[in-house]
Design an enzyme around this catalytic site. Sequence first.
Site, PDB file in Angstrom:
ATOM      1  N   ARG A  65       0.874  -1.175   0.000  1.00  0.00           N
ATOM      2  CA  ARG A  65       0.000   0.000   0.000  1.00  0.00           C
ATOM      3  C   ARG A  65       0.906   1.219   0.000  1.00  0.00           C
ATOM      4  O   ARG A  65       1.843   1.293   0.790  1.00  0.00           O
ATOM      5  CB  ARG A  65      -0.887  -0.045   1.256  1.00  0.00           C
ATOM      6  CG  ARG A  65      -1.656   1.226   1.577  1.00  0.00           C
ATOM      7  CD  ARG A  65      -2.799   1.407   0.577  1.00  0.00           C
ATOM      8  NE  ARG A  65      -3.783   2.357   1.042  1.00  0.00           N
ATOM      9  CZ  ARG A  65      -3.650   3.673   1.044  1.00  0.00           C
ATOM     10  NH1 ARG A  65      -2.530   4.227   0.655  1.00  0.00           N
ATOM     11  NH2 ARG A  65      -4.633   4.443   1.444  1.00  0.00           N
ATOM     12  N   GLU A  73     -11.478   4.809  -4.717  1.00  0.00           N
ATOM     13  CA  GLU A  73     -11.677   3.357  -4.706  1.00  0.00           C
ATOM     14  C   GLU A  73     -12.125   2.800  -6.054  1.00  0.00           C
ATOM     15  O   GLU A  73     -12.914   3.428  -6.757  1.00  0.00           O
ATOM     16  CB  GLU A  73     -12.716   2.977  -3.648  1.00  0.00           C
ATOM     17  CG  GLU A  73     -12.327   3.324  -2.232  1.00  0.00           C
ATOM     18  CD  GLU A  73     -11.137   2.550  -1.715  1.00  0.00           C
ATOM     19  OE1 GLU A  73     -10.834   1.464  -2.245  1.00  0.00           O
ATOM     20  OE2 GLU A  73     -10.491   3.034  -0.773  1.00  0.00           O
ATOM     21  N   ARG A 115      -1.000  -5.076   4.794  1.00  0.00           N
ATOM     22  CA  ARG A 115      -0.289  -4.670   3.579  1.00  0.00           C
ATOM     23  C   ARG A 115       0.959  -3.914   4.020  1.00  0.00           C
ATOM     24  O   ARG A 115       0.932  -3.181   5.010  1.00  0.00           O
ATOM     25  CB  ARG A 115      -1.168  -3.751   2.721  1.00  0.00           C
ATOM     26  CG  ARG A 115      -2.432  -4.407   2.216  1.00  0.00           C
ATOM     27  CD  ARG A 115      -3.316  -3.426   1.492  1.00  0.00           C
ATOM     28  NE  ARG A 115      -3.766  -2.370   2.390  1.00  0.00           N
ATOM     29  CZ  ARG A 115      -4.683  -1.465   2.089  1.00  0.00           C
ATOM     30  NH1 ARG A 115      -5.263  -1.479   0.907  1.00  0.00           N
ATOM     31  NH2 ARG A 115      -5.044  -0.542   2.951  1.00  0.00           N
TER      32      ARG A 115
END
Length: 179
Positions: A65, A73, A115
């Site tokens: 990330r 999104e 992540r």
Amino acid sequence: MRRRFHPPRRGRLVLLAAVLLLALARGWRLSQQPVVPETLSEGTHRLERVVDGDTLLLTGGARVRLIGVDCPETVRPDHPVEAWGPEAAAFTRRFVAGGQVRLQFDRERVDRYDRFLAYVFVGERMLNEELVRAGLARVEHRFHYSQTLQRRFDRAEQEARDAQLGIWSDHIPSSSGSL
């Protein structure tokens, strides 16, 4: 005196078989999931694919990330595709088209979704900053990362706002969903 309940012998066998089948099914399902590395080193890594504008999947299963930025999104479950999300994902795909990225970490290395949080470079250009500068991401201050880079990202965001680029424009691209 109370009598204990004893299921019939056949019932116990069925119950035991059901428990065994559930255990085997769970083990098989877990074996089918990719193995995600617990650690990831700084340096050059091979890219498997772009998940969305601010998330990458590396060969080997590590999800990365981009720290300090937040793109609209495109793949969040039960969430519509947001305006400029597909454009951010396309920008990221073009940026990392060579398939090799260099990762650099800061104080916070993993987010709540496991992540890895990183600055992603191709050559000397940083993807995190370039997404913000193009108006395809907002600066995200909730992560604990370098104040120097926060100011650098803030300047890039102000440039995009002043130029009314991407999310800072009045235009909503036709390829995106609604806000």
